[in-house]
Design an enzyme around this catalytic site. Sequence first.
Site, PDB file in Angstrom:
ATOM      1  N   HIS A   1       0.839  -1.189   0.000  1.00  0.00           N
ATOM      2  CA  HIS A   1       0.000   0.000   0.000  1.00  0.00           C
ATOM      3  C   HIS A   1       0.879   1.247   0.000  1.00  0.00           C
ATOM      4  CE1 HIS A   1      -2.967   2.977   1.121  1.00  0.00           C
ATOM      5  NE2 HIS A   1      -3.876   2.096   0.760  1.00  0.00           N
TER       6      HIS A   1
ATOM      7  N   ARG B   1      -6.083   8.296 -32.803  1.00  0.00           N
ATOM      8  CA  ARG B   1      -6.696   9.300 -33.684  1.00  0.00           C
ATOM      9  C   ARG B   1      -7.387  10.340 -32.823  1.00  0.00           C
ATOM     10  NH1 ARG B   1     -12.301   8.748 -34.661  1.00  0.00           N
ATOM     11  NH2 ARG B   1     -13.202   6.840 -33.826  1.00  0.00           N
TER      12      ARG B   1
END
Length: 97
Positions: free
Chosen positions: A7, A80
């Site tokens: 963590h 794109r």
Amino acid sequence: MTGITTHPVLYERQFGVVEEDRHYDAPQVIEDDVWIGHHAVILPGCRRIGRGSIIGADSVGTRDVPRYAIIAGSPARVLRERFSPSVQAKLEQSRWW
């Protein structure tokens, strides 16, 4: 793998796990109308995700994403643009968000 936890809360110098704290001067910014696909990962090198962009599922974002771009892959790259430059300009001008 050798740390007491994976963590990130303990990954500060004060806990002795890392030698120095990591600081980012500017916050990460995700602009309006962004779609981030399932299991996409946005790494710290990506500081801004532009308005209207799309990040494909399972992609790894390593750098900034231009407005209205479609990106995908690992590392993600621009595939794109969603709209032509003239449509993008009209959307920006409308400030619909």
